[in-house]
Design an enzyme around this catalytic site. Structure first.
Site, short mmCIF file in Angstrom:
data_model
loop_
_atom_site.label_atom_id
_atom_site.label_comp_id
_atom_site.label_asym_id
_atom_site.label_seq_id
_atom_site.Cartn_x
_atom_site.Cartn_y
_atom_site.Cartn_z
N ARG A 151 -3.64 -0.79 -6.36
CA ARG A 151 -2.70 -1.92 -6.45
C ARG A 151 -3.11 -2.77 -7.64
NH1 ARG A 151 -5.59 -4.90 -1.38
NH2 ARG A 151 -7.53 -5.05 -2.49
N CYS A 172 9.24 -37.27 -9.53
CA CYS A 172 7.86 -37.77 -9.51
C CYS A 172 7.21 -37.64 -8.14
CB CYS A 172 7.79 -39.19 -10.02
SG CYS A 172 8.71 -40.35 -9.00
N ARG A 217 -3.31 2.94 8.73
CA ARG A 217 -3.65 1.66 8.11
C ARG A 217 -2.42 0.78 7.96
NH1 ARG A 217 -8.53 2.67 4.69
NH2 ARG A 217 -8.73 4.92 4.60
N GLY A 276 -8.17 -7.13 5.01
CA GLY A 276 -8.93 -7.15 6.25
C GLY A 276 -8.28 -7.92 7.38
N LYS A 284 0.83 -1.20 0.00
CA LYS A 284 0.00 0.00 0.00
C LYS A 284 0.86 1.26 0.00
CE LYS A 284 -3.79 -0.24 2.33
NZ LYS A 284 -4.72 -0.37 3.45
N MET A 339 -5.51 -7.16 9.05
CA MET A 339 -4.87 -6.36 10.10
C MET A 339 -5.69 -5.10 10.36
SD MET A 339 -0.92 -6.91 9.24
CE MET A 339 -1.14 -6.51 7.57
N TYR A 366 12.36 -33.59 -16.91
CA TYR A 366 10.90 -33.56 -16.81
C TYR A 366 10.45 -33.54 -15.35
CZ TYR A 366 11.01 -38.56 -15.66
OH TYR A 366 11.26 -39.76 -15.05
N HIS A 421 -15.72 -8.07 1.90
CA HIS A 421 -14.71 -8.96 2.48
C HIS A 421 -14.90 -10.39 1.99
CE1 HIS A 421 -13.24 -11.62 5.74
NE2 HIS A 421 -12.21 -10.80 5.68
N SER A 442 14.78 -40.88 -11.30
CA SER A 442 13.59 -40.07 -11.00
C SER A 442 13.63 -39.76 -9.51
CB SER A 442 12.33 -40.85 -11.35
OG SER A 442 11.21 -40.07 -11.00
C1 PEP Z 1 8.32 -40.35 -3.68
O1 PEP Z 1 8.79 -40.89 -2.67
O2 PEP Z 1 8.52 -39.16 -3.96
C2 PEP Z 1 7.48 -41.10 -4.59
C3 PEP Z 1 7.05 -40.57 -5.71
O3 PEP Z 1 7.10 -42.34 -4.20
P1 PEP Z 1 5.93 -42.64 -3.17
O4 PEP Z 1 5.23 -41.38 -2.88
O5 PEP Z 1 5.06 -43.65 -3.81
O6 PEP Z 1 6.70 -43.18 -2.02
#
Ligand code: PEP
Ligand code: MG
Length: 923
Positions: A377, A875, A133, A142, A64, A144, A895, A498, A807
């Site tokens: 803003r 993953c 303010r 809202g 602000k 604070m 990836y 709000h 991975s």
């Molecule tokens: C992990 O450990 O990040 C994973 C993808 O395997 P899981 O969650 O199945 O243990």
């Protein structure tokens, strides 16, 4: 009460001294420390000449304050003068109490302000009044505190009455100030002020504050002062500088109020930023009917349409608009009442957009025919609006020299994960009995049972109910109930009330200003229908309709701009960072592909084992007494796994599919020991159950997550892994014969040494060779491993010798690096850790940059030392989290893989990571 709870929470957290402790601390410091000449400054006037544009000082001035300075000094807009007490001061206060030198700096700034305004605080003739303010770096609507009309006292109220020739106005301002100051600074329960006001109105037979005459308001001021005296044992402070110090401290302390902390945890804002405080000369929208106040958006924040939008009230103060107490009028009404000001405002909107190159929201006040800008803003917006604005802004806005546009890269940076999430929200499949309509404040569909209080809603949600919170209007005190709700419905308020602002920010469907909703105790009526607490309603936050009962939900139909932006994102990240999905069934795989996944990064084969028709076979395999029995069970599993793999590989034809061999400990496939024991003691066990109990006991482990799982299971039961690879290769061969192109990646979980991987690779290769015998068109197969333990990351150079790919399993890697049990800590201790700032983020949601992130970087680097072309992915859940994706890109991963629903978010985040800098502002 709420104030008390806040104070307690703050004390518990140890983050901030209590009000008294802070004062004592400050007193002690002041007594022991010689005031030293500070070089740095705590306070800056709005027109201070910073070395860089004020917007670059958001860390220091808060959002602000920086915007006020930008509007004042760069844009030269009509902004009431004032000054900003910086976040440095707040942070210093949180550590050591009131900073040395701050009082003098404020006094100097007040003197400057008085000079500019030609009025003095507390003056008996024509007093200056100020607003105080909060204004943190990231907007916390809202959350604070704010104090208005500061500077009024028994003398200056008379000056105000004389100066404005309006005694009623002067005493109304004074009574509002005493009540606000009493509540916020002196911790007095607001009810003590509400009660006399209601009584005064009852005596005069009115329900409208505006009907109270000057004499009544004067009496109310006296009553309010008496309330203060009784509650605090001291008279209401008359000295404006003391008032100011109290208000500034209250704002500092509200940073660590319970509701502000809860908001920051939800929004992932760091607790140590602190807030700035803005002190600004008051202008009065409630001066007379030639005055008013409103909020305006340079474009429609709900739809994204390029048309200014606003809510406005004649003869009112800003809080009246935001609180949703009175129903507002739109900008067309402003044009009718104040045509010149309307045009002036629209011209300012255009300038603001061009300057900020984005949609802005504003607060403005008209005082006796003069327009003042109180705030601006870059505005919050719905997901659909964000997408539309981003795309449209690349096409250009305005004419001639005033024309501006943004690049595609900028457009991609304007859309966040929450925006995409919001347009992917489910919608209603059919329709039902509409019992009320209101303003469509936050899109999406919500179905839940009605609750009328925030506490009730929270308790019901904790019991596992789906909740719709119904209120006349919401206030920051309701935030915990709003958080717990699937949807929010209010009877009053506009699109910037709000409820609307908070719900939009969170992507919670909301309808506001549904005037036909009449709440009374534990029920509401709307158009003749009564809805009791616990009854089901369905809200459509995109149309504003409330339907009785439970409507069915279906997947969303995202707007056209969704495809446009994601198309740009895909082009940007092409060849740099791919996005795959974690999917375990053909259906999930097909869905993921529709959402743009470029393969599967993790197929958890155990999910196939847990299906009701598979579990008995898995158990037979575990219980087998002889190799023949085991082989028979494995043969049965082979058949079903092959079918599963065919479906998945077919859905992902031509794209890589990473299949992870069995990972969880075997006891997860067995019934619980406790349950069987209870049954044994009550009804007794049959022969099969006895065998199951024996097996469950023998496979039970004290720490199963670091027990016999992953590749360790393969070492003990190599036949199991052999069967899985055989099923996979047979599935691939079947598809190959059909002319399809299965691309298989076999992944070994939880490897910690090269020797383990070498052994496991051997079994896999054996099966691949066997399946490939006599096959002319062999499927493409590679073999790799997950990196899920700190050791694996550290010895990645050795492990890479046996791997075609890595991975990173950042779920386990986080668990093992922190020593946090992923199944236990998230619900039990994580909330406390986040509230107390012991962790800035839940590391299971956003990668811990300095620890787990370092292990990922190290693993990637060492793996590639051995094999420069080693394929690298992730993953764990972090694969769908934008901040984590930035780190993965930086670490050189090829990836990320995440749940199908998050694939679009990951596609955009990957592009933002490639562009760099997007979303990198540290919260
Ligand atoms: C992990 O450990 O990040 C994973 C993808 O395997 P899981 O969650 O199945 O243990
Ligand atoms: Mg794992």
């Amino acid at each position: 009460m709420a104030q008390d709870t806040e104070r307690l929470a703050a004390v518990d957290s140890g983050v901030v001294p209590t009000k008294t402790a802070a004062k004592k601390n400050a007193a002690k410091k002041n007594a022991t420390k010689k005031p030293t000449a500070r070089k740095s400054t705590y306070v800056y006037a709005f027109d201070h000449r910073h070395r860089r544009p004020p917007m670059e000082y958001k860390d220091l001035l808060g959002g602000k304050g920086a915007n006020l300075a930008e509007m004042t000094s760069v844009l030269k807009l009509p902004v009431p003068p004032g000054f900003t007490i910086s976040t440095d001061a707040c942070r210093a206060y949180m550590v050591d109490g009131w900073p040395v030198g701050l009082t003098d700096e404020i006094a100097a700034q007040v003197a400057g302000l008085e000079k500019k305004m030609g009025r003095r605080l507390g003056d008996a003739k024509d007093p200056l009044l100020v607003s105080v303010r909060s204004g943190a770096k990231f907007s916390m609507p809202g959350m604070m505190d704010t104090v208005l009309n500061l500077g009024l006292n028994d003398r200056s109220v008379q000056g105000l009455a004389a100066g404005t020739a309006d005694e009623r106005f002067a005493y109304d301002s004074y009574r509002r100030f005493i009540a606000m100051y009493g509540r916020i600074v002196l911790d007095i329960d607001g009810e003590h002020f509400e009660h006399p006001l209601e009584q005064a109105k009852a005596v005069l037979g009115t329900t409208n504050d505006a009907d109270l005459p000057a004499a009544t308001l004067r009496e109310l001021c006296a009553e309010y002062k008496a309330v203060v005296k009784v509650a605090t044992g001291k008279a209401f402070p008359q000295d404006p500088m003391r008032q100011l110090r109290g208000a500034v401290e209250a704002v500092f302390q509200s940073w660590n109020g319970a509701r502000a902390i809860a908001y920051r945890v939800r929004e992932r804002i760091s607790h140590d930023l602190g807030t700035a405080v803005n002190v600004q000369a008051m202008v009065f929208g409630n001066r007379d009917d030639n005055s008013g106040t409103g909020v305006g958006f340079t474009r429609n924040a709900a739809t994204g349409e390029n048309t200014p939008y606003g809510d406005f009230l004649i003869n009112a103060q800003g809080e009246d608009v935001v609180a949703g107490i009175r129903n507002t009028e739109d900008l067309d009404a402003l044009r009718r009442h104040f045509p010149t000001i309307h045009d002036e405002l629209i011209a300012i909107f255009a300038r603001l957009e061009r300057h900020y190159r984005d949609m802005c929201d504003t607060e403005f006040t008209i005082e006796q025919g003069q327009l003042w800008m109180l705030q601006t803003r870059v505005g919050k917006r719905t997901g659909a609006a964000a997408l539309r604005m981003a795309v449209e802004m690349t096409q250009g806005t305005g004419k001639g020299a005033a024309r501006w546009k943004i690049s595609k890269d900028e457009a991609m940076g304007r859309v966040s994960a929450d925006h995409l999430d919001a347009v992917l929200h489910p919608q209603f499949a059919g329709s039902g009995d509409v019992i009320a309509t209101g303003l469509a404040a936050s899109p999406g569909a919500a179905v839940g049972q009605v609750y009328f209080t925030a506490d009730g809603a929270e308790a019901a949600a904790k019991r596992g109910d789906h909740v719709v919170l119904v209120r006349n209007e919401t206030s920051p005190e309701d935030v915990h109930g709003m958080m717990a709700a699937q949807g929010i419905l209010t009877a009053r308020g506009g699109l910037v009330s709000h409820a609307a602002v908070v719900a939009r920010g969170w992507g919670t469907p909301a309808i506001v200003g549904a005037e036909s909703v009449k709440i009374s105790g534990n029920s509401f009526t709307a158009n003749g229908v009564t809805v009791n607490e616990g009854d089901w309603v369905s809200l459509d936050g995109s149309t504003g309709t409330v339907v009785l009962g439970q409507l069915q939900l279906v997947a969303a139909e995202p707007p056209a701009e969704f495809t446009t932006i994601l198309g740009w994102a895909d082009a940007k990240r092409k060849g740099k960072l791919a996005v795959r999905a974690n999917a375990d069934t053909g259906e999930d795989a097909a869905n993921a592909r529709r959402l743009g996944a470029e393969g599967i990064g993790l197929c958890r084969t155990e999910h196939m084992f847990l299906a009701p028709d598979r579990l008995p076979v898995v158990r037979r395999m575990i219980l087998a007494d002889t190799p023949e029995e085991e082989q028979a069970a494995l043969a049965e599993l082979l058949d079903v796994q092959r079918t599963d793999f065919i479906e998945i590989l077919e859905a992902m034809d031509g794209l890589p599919v990473t299949v992870r061999l069995l990972d969880p400990p075997l006891h997860e496939f067995l019934p619980s020991v406790e349950e069987l024991r209870i049954k044994q003691a009550t009804t007794g066990l049959d022969a099969e159950e006895k065998a199951l109990l024996a097996a469950a006991q023998s496979w039970a482990e004290h720490n199963p997550m670091i027990g016999t799982r992953g590749v360790r299971l393969g070492v003990i039961k190599p036949e199991l892994y052999g069967m899985q690879v055989r099923a996979l290769m047979e599935a691939a061969a079947t598809l190959r014969k059909q002319g399809k192109n299965p691309i298989v990646e076999v992944m070994i979980p939880l490897t910690v040494t090269r020797e383990e991987l070498q052994l496991a690779r051997g079994w896999v290769q054996e099966e691949i060779d066997r399946a490939g015998k006599g096959l002319r068109n062999k499927p493409t197969v590679i073999i790799g491993t997950m990196i899920e333990t700190p050791r694996a990351a550290l010895r990645a150079d050795e492990i890479a010798e046996e791997a075609d790919f890595f991975s990173f399993g950042t779920n386990d890697l986080t668990q093992m690096a922190f020593g946090f049990s992923r199944d236990d800590v998230e619900s039990r201790m994580m909330p406390a850790y986040l509230e107390q700032g012991l962790l800035k983020r839940n590391p299971f949601e956003t990668i811990d940059q300095g620890g787990v992130g370092e292990l990922v970087r190290l693993g990637a680097e060492r793996g590639r030392q051995t094999k420069p072309k080693l394929k690298l992915g992730v993953c764990g859940e972090h694969g769908g989290d934008p901040e984590s994706i930035e780190l993965f890109y930086d670490a050189g991963l090829d990836y990320v893989s995440c749940s199908p629903f998050r694939v679009p978010i990951a596609r955009l985040a990957a592009a933002q990571a490639v562009i760099g800098g997007a979303g990198s502002e540290t919260k």
